[in-house]
Design an enzyme around this catalytic site. Structure first.
Site, PDB file in Angstrom:
ATOM      1  N   ARG A 109     -95.435  -8.577   2.963  1.00  0.00           N
ATOM      2  CA  ARG A 109     -94.085  -8.133   3.298  1.00  0.00           C
ATOM      3  C   ARG A 109     -93.900  -8.085   4.822  1.00  0.00           C
ATOM      4  O   ARG A 109     -92.839  -8.406   5.333  1.00  0.00           O
ATOM      5  CB  ARG A 109     -93.800  -6.749   2.694  1.00  0.00           C
ATOM      6  CG  ARG A 109     -92.368  -6.296   2.991  1.00  0.00           C
ATOM      7  CD  ARG A 109     -91.964  -5.059   2.218  1.00  0.00           C
ATOM      8  NE  ARG A 109     -92.724  -3.887   2.619  1.00  0.00           N
ATOM      9  CZ  ARG A 109     -92.634  -2.701   2.025  1.00  0.00           C
ATOM     10  NH1 ARG A 109     -91.835  -2.543   0.997  1.00  0.00           N
ATOM     11  NH2 ARG A 109     -93.349  -1.694   2.441  1.00  0.00           N
TER      12      ARG A 109
ATOM     13  N   ARG B 296     -90.543  -4.860   9.290  1.00  0.00           N
ATOM     14  CA  ARG B 296     -90.872  -3.432   9.306  1.00  0.00           C
ATOM     15  C   ARG B 296     -92.112  -3.211  10.152  1.00  0.00           C
ATOM     16  O   ARG B 296     -93.173  -3.781   9.879  1.00  0.00           O
ATOM     17  CB  ARG B 296     -91.116  -2.943   7.874  1.00  0.00           C
ATOM     18  CG  ARG B 296     -89.879  -2.355   7.256  1.00  0.00           C
ATOM     19  CD  ARG B 296     -90.119  -1.897   5.845  1.00  0.00           C
ATOM     20  NE  ARG B 296     -91.113  -0.843   5.720  1.00  0.00           N
ATOM     21  CZ  ARG B 296     -91.305  -0.156   4.610  1.00  0.00           C
ATOM     22  NH1 ARG B 296     -90.571  -0.401   3.544  1.00  0.00           N
ATOM     23  NH2 ARG B 296     -92.222   0.781   4.552  1.00  0.00           N
TER      24      ARG B 296
ATOM     25  N   LYS C  68     -92.420   0.864  -5.651  1.00  0.00           N
ATOM     26  CA  LYS C  68     -91.388   1.872  -5.938  1.00  0.00           C
ATOM     27  C   LYS C  68     -89.990   1.345  -5.592  1.00  0.00           C
ATOM     28  O   LYS C  68     -89.073   1.441  -6.393  1.00  0.00           O
ATOM     29  CB  LYS C  68     -91.660   3.169  -5.143  1.00  0.00           C
ATOM     30  CG  LYS C  68     -93.019   3.795  -5.435  1.00  0.00           C
ATOM     31  CD  LYS C  68     -93.220   5.097  -4.674  1.00  0.00           C
ATOM     32  CE  LYS C  68     -93.252   4.938  -3.165  1.00  0.00           C
ATOM     33  NZ  LYS C  68     -94.488   4.337  -2.641  1.00  0.00           N
TER      34      LYS C  68
ATOM     35  N   ARG D  71    -101.488   4.544   6.258  1.00  0.00           N
ATOM     36  CA  ARG D  71    -100.532   4.981   5.227  1.00  0.00           C
ATOM     37  C   ARG D  71    -101.251   5.273   3.921  1.00  0.00           C
ATOM     38  O   ARG D  71    -100.911   6.217   3.208  1.00  0.00           O
ATOM     39  CB  ARG D  71     -99.459   3.910   5.023  1.00  0.00           C
ATOM     40  CG  ARG D  71     -98.455   3.887   6.168  1.00  0.00           C
ATOM     41  CD  ARG D  71     -97.719   2.583   6.245  1.00  0.00           C
ATOM     42  NE  ARG D  71     -96.862   2.340   5.111  1.00  0.00           N
ATOM     43  CZ  ARG D  71     -96.305   1.150   4.846  1.00  0.00           C
ATOM     44  NH1 ARG D  71     -96.522   0.121   5.653  1.00  0.00           N
ATOM     45  NH2 ARG D  71     -95.533   1.004   3.806  1.00  0.00           N
TER      46      ARG D  71
ATOM     47  N   ARG E 190     -93.503  13.665  -1.397  1.00  0.00           N
ATOM     48  CA  ARG E 190     -94.759  13.069  -0.938  1.00  0.00           C
ATOM     49  C   ARG E 190     -95.782  14.122  -0.542  1.00  0.00           C
ATOM     50  O   ARG E 190     -96.886  13.761  -0.125  1.00  0.00           O
ATOM     51  CB  ARG E 190     -94.475  12.181   0.261  1.00  0.00           C
ATOM     52  CG  ARG E 190     -94.503  10.674  -0.055  1.00  0.00           C
ATOM     53  CD  ARG E 190     -94.062   9.933   1.185  1.00  0.00           C
ATOM     54  NE  ARG E 190     -94.515   8.578   1.264  1.00  0.00           N
ATOM     55  CZ  ARG E 190     -93.763   7.514   0.993  1.00  0.00           C
ATOM     56  NH1 ARG E 190     -92.544   7.649   0.548  1.00  0.00           N
ATOM     57  NH2 ARG E 190     -94.242   6.296   1.169  1.00  0.00           N
TER      58      ARG E 190
HETATM   59  P1  B4P Z   1     -92.143  -1.853  -2.342  1.00  0.00           P
HETATM   60  O1  B4P Z   1     -91.481  -1.766  -3.650  1.00  0.00           O
HETATM   61  O2  B4P Z   1     -91.243  -2.045  -1.175  1.00  0.00           O
HETATM   62  O3  B4P Z   1     -93.091  -0.625  -2.001  1.00  0.00           O
HETATM   63  P2  B4P Z   1     -92.857   0.927  -1.871  1.00  0.00           P
HETATM   64  O4  B4P Z   1     -93.823   1.537  -2.830  1.00  0.00           O
HETATM   65  O5  B4P Z   1     -91.417   1.302  -2.043  1.00  0.00           O
HETATM   66  O6  B4P Z   1     -93.230   1.117  -0.322  1.00  0.00           O
HETATM   67  P3  B4P Z   1     -93.545   2.248   0.723  1.00  0.00           P
HETATM   68  O7  B4P Z   1     -94.175   3.446   0.060  1.00  0.00           O
HETATM   69  O8  B4P Z   1     -94.349   1.562   1.745  1.00  0.00           O
HETATM   70  O9  B4P Z   1     -92.227   2.623   1.444  1.00  0.00           O
HETATM   71  P4  B4P Z   1     -91.346   3.882   1.793  1.00  0.00           P
HETATM   72  O10 B4P Z   1     -90.093   3.297   2.232  1.00  0.00           O
HETATM   73  O11 B4P Z   1     -91.295   4.858   0.654  1.00  0.00           O
HETATM   74  O12 B4P Z   1     -93.209  -3.039  -2.449  1.00  0.00           O
HETATM   75  C1  B4P Z   1     -94.023  -3.461  -1.392  1.00  0.00           C
HETATM   76  C2  B4P Z   1     -94.163  -4.975  -1.413  1.00  0.00           C
HETATM   77  O13 B4P Z   1     -94.815  -5.399  -2.610  1.00  0.00           O
HETATM   78  C3  B4P Z   1     -92.840  -5.724  -1.359  1.00  0.00           C
HETATM   79  O14 B4P Z   1     -92.964  -6.800  -0.449  1.00  0.00           O
HETATM   80  C4  B4P Z   1     -92.632  -6.252  -2.762  1.00  0.00           C
HETATM   81  O15 B4P Z   1     -91.935  -7.484  -2.796  1.00  0.00           O
HETATM   82  C5  B4P Z   1     -94.062  -6.436  -3.251  1.00  0.00           C
HETATM   83  N1  B4P Z   1     -94.187  -6.241  -4.690  1.00  0.00           N
HETATM   84  C6  B4P Z   1     -93.570  -5.278  -5.429  1.00  0.00           C
HETATM   85  N2  B4P Z   1     -93.915  -5.397  -6.729  1.00  0.00           N
HETATM   86  C7  B4P Z   1     -94.796  -6.443  -6.805  1.00  0.00           C
HETATM   87  C8  B4P Z   1     -95.545  -7.047  -7.888  1.00  0.00           C
HETATM   88  N3  B4P Z   1     -95.438  -6.614  -9.151  1.00  0.00           N
HETATM   89  N4  B4P Z   1     -96.359  -8.089  -7.590  1.00  0.00           N
HETATM   90  C9  B4P Z   1     -96.484  -8.555  -6.315  1.00  0.00           C
HETATM   91  N5  B4P Z   1     -95.794  -8.022  -5.258  1.00  0.00           N
HETATM   92  C10 B4P Z   1     -94.971  -6.971  -5.500  1.00  0.00           C
HETATM   93  O16 B4P Z   1     -92.080   4.659   3.008  1.00  0.00           O
HETATM   94  C11 B4P Z   1     -92.173   4.172   4.331  1.00  0.00           C
HETATM   95  C12 B4P Z   1     -92.569   5.288   5.308  1.00  0.00           C
HETATM   96  O17 B4P Z   1     -91.499   6.278   5.412  1.00  0.00           O
HETATM   97  C13 B4P Z   1     -93.792   6.147   4.957  1.00  0.00           C
HETATM   98  O18 B4P Z   1     -95.008   5.531   5.370  1.00  0.00           O
HETATM   99  C14 B4P Z   1     -93.502   7.469   5.727  1.00  0.00           C
HETATM  100  O19 B4P Z   1     -93.836   7.356   7.089  1.00  0.00           O
HETATM  101  C15 B4P Z   1     -92.000   7.610   5.633  1.00  0.00           C
HETATM  102  N6  B4P Z   1     -91.585   8.457   4.479  1.00  0.00           N
HETATM  103  C16 B4P Z   1     -90.864   8.031   3.395  1.00  0.00           C
HETATM  104  N7  B4P Z   1     -90.662   9.057   2.541  1.00  0.00           N
HETATM  105  C17 B4P Z   1     -91.274  10.157   3.073  1.00  0.00           C
HETATM  106  C18 B4P Z   1     -91.441  11.502   2.628  1.00  0.00           C
HETATM  107  N8  B4P Z   1     -90.936  11.928   1.452  1.00  0.00           N
HETATM  108  N9  B4P Z   1     -92.145  12.372   3.416  1.00  0.00           N
HETATM  109  C19 B4P Z   1     -92.647  11.963   4.592  1.00  0.00           C
HETATM  110  N10 B4P Z   1     -92.531  10.693   5.069  1.00  0.00           N
HETATM  111  C20 B4P Z   1     -91.860   9.788   4.316  1.00  0.00           C
END
Ligand code: B4P
Length: 192
Positions: free
Chosen positions: A128, A134, A14, A146, A89
Site C-alpha cells: 500500500r 501514507r 479493517k 505500528r 485501540r
Molecule cells: P486496510 O483495510 O487499509 O487496513 P487497516 O486495518 O484499516 O489499516 P490501519 O490499521 O493501518 O489503519 P488506521 O487508519 O486504522 O488494509 C491495508 C492494505 O491491505 C490495503 O492496501 C488493502 O488493499 C490490503 N488488503 C486488504 N485486504 C486484503 C486481502 N484480503 N488480501 C490482500 N490485501 C488486502 O490507523 C492508522 C494510524 O492512525 C494508526 O497507526 C494510529 O497512529 C492512528 N490511529 C487510528 N485510530 C486510532 C485510535 N483509536 N487511537 C490511537 N491512534 C489511532
C-alpha cells in the site's frame, strides 16, 4: 440498533472491509484513522499534533480520539447503527466507548476480530505504501512500530470485550470477497 467493532492489527483489512459492510448494511462508518487523516490534510491544530504520533507508528493519545468519537456520535443521532473501525485501540478507549453508548441506552453488539499473520500484514502495508502516499506505510521500521503498538496496547482490547462474550475471531486471509462473506455470515446470524 447494531453497533459493530471491526478489530485487528494494522493492515488486517479493517478499512477495506468497512467500506463493503457500510454499502451492504447502511450503518454510519466511524474510522479514527480516516478522521485523523482528514484533520491532518486540513492542517488543523489537532491534525498537526496527531501527525507527530502517526508518522512514528505510535498511537495518538486517548483523549484526542475519544473526543473525536464523542463528537461523531453526537453528530449522528439518527444512525441505524455504527461501524467502529480502528477504535477502540486501548482498554481506556473501550471503557470510554461503553460509557458513551450507555448514555444513549446502546451497547456494542459484537466485535469481529480479523486474524492475519505478521508476515502478511507487513507485505500488505509495504504494498500500500508504494501507492497510498501514507507516510506511515512507506517505512519498514514505522510499520514494525505500528505492529508493536498493536501487540502492547491494542491486543488487550479484545480481552476487554471477551469478558462480555462479545468477541468473534474471523480469518482475515484470503480474497477480499471471501473475508467479506465470513463477516456477513457472523453479522446476519446476529441480526436475524
Ligand atoms: P486496510 O483495510 O487499509 O487496513 P487497516 O486495518 O484499516 O489499516 P490501519 O490499521 O493501518 O489503519 P488506521 O487508519 O486504522 O488494509 C491495508 C492494505 O491491505 C490495503 O492496501 C488493502 O488493499 C490490503 N488488503 C486488504 N485486504 C486484503 C486481502 N484480503 N488480501 C490482500 N490485501 C488486502 O490507523 C492508522 C494510524 O492512525 C494508526 O497507526 C494510529 O497512529 C492512528 N490511529 C487510528 N485510530 C486510532 C485510535 N483509536 N487511537 C490511537 N491512534 C489511532
Amino acid at each position: 440498533m447494531f453497533n459493530l467493532i471491526l478489530f485487528g492489527p494494522p493492515g488486517s483489512g479493517k478499512g477495506t472491509q468497512s467500506e463493503k459492510l457500510i454499502a451492504r448494511y447502511g450503518w454510519k462508518h466511524l474510522s479514527t484513522g480516516d478522521l485523523l487523516r482528514s484533520e491532518i490534510s486540513r492542517q488543523t491544530k489537532l491534525g498537526k499534533a496527531a501527525q507527530t504520533y502517526m508518522d512514528k507508528g505510535r498511537l495518538v493519545p486517548d483523549e484526542v480520539v475519544i473526543g473525536m468519537i464523542t463528537s461523531a456520535l453526537d453528530e449522528n443521532p439518527d444512525a441505524n447503527g455504527f461501524l467502529f473501525d480502528g477504535f477502540p485501540r486501548t482498554p481506556a478507549q473501550a471503557e470510554a466507548l461503553d460509557e458513551m453508548l450507555q448514555k444513549r441506552k446502546e451497547a456494542i453488539s459484537v466485535m469481529l476480530a480479523l486474524e492475519v499473520s505478521e508476515e502478511e500484514l507487513v507485505k500488505r502495508l509495504i504494498k500500500r505504501g508504494q501507492t497510498s502516499g501514507r507516510s506511515d506505510d512507506n517505512n519498514d521500521q514505522v510499520i514494525r512500530a505500528r505492529i508493536v503498538e498493536y501487540q502492547t496496547k491494542t491486543a488487550a482490547v479484545s480481552d476487554y470485550y471477551k469478558q462480555f462474550d462479545k468477541v468473534v475471531m474471523v480469518k482475515g486471509e484470503g480474497s477480499v470477497s471471501e473475508i467479506f462473506e465470513r463477516l456477513c455470515m457472523e453479522i446476519d446470524n446476529r441480526l436475524n
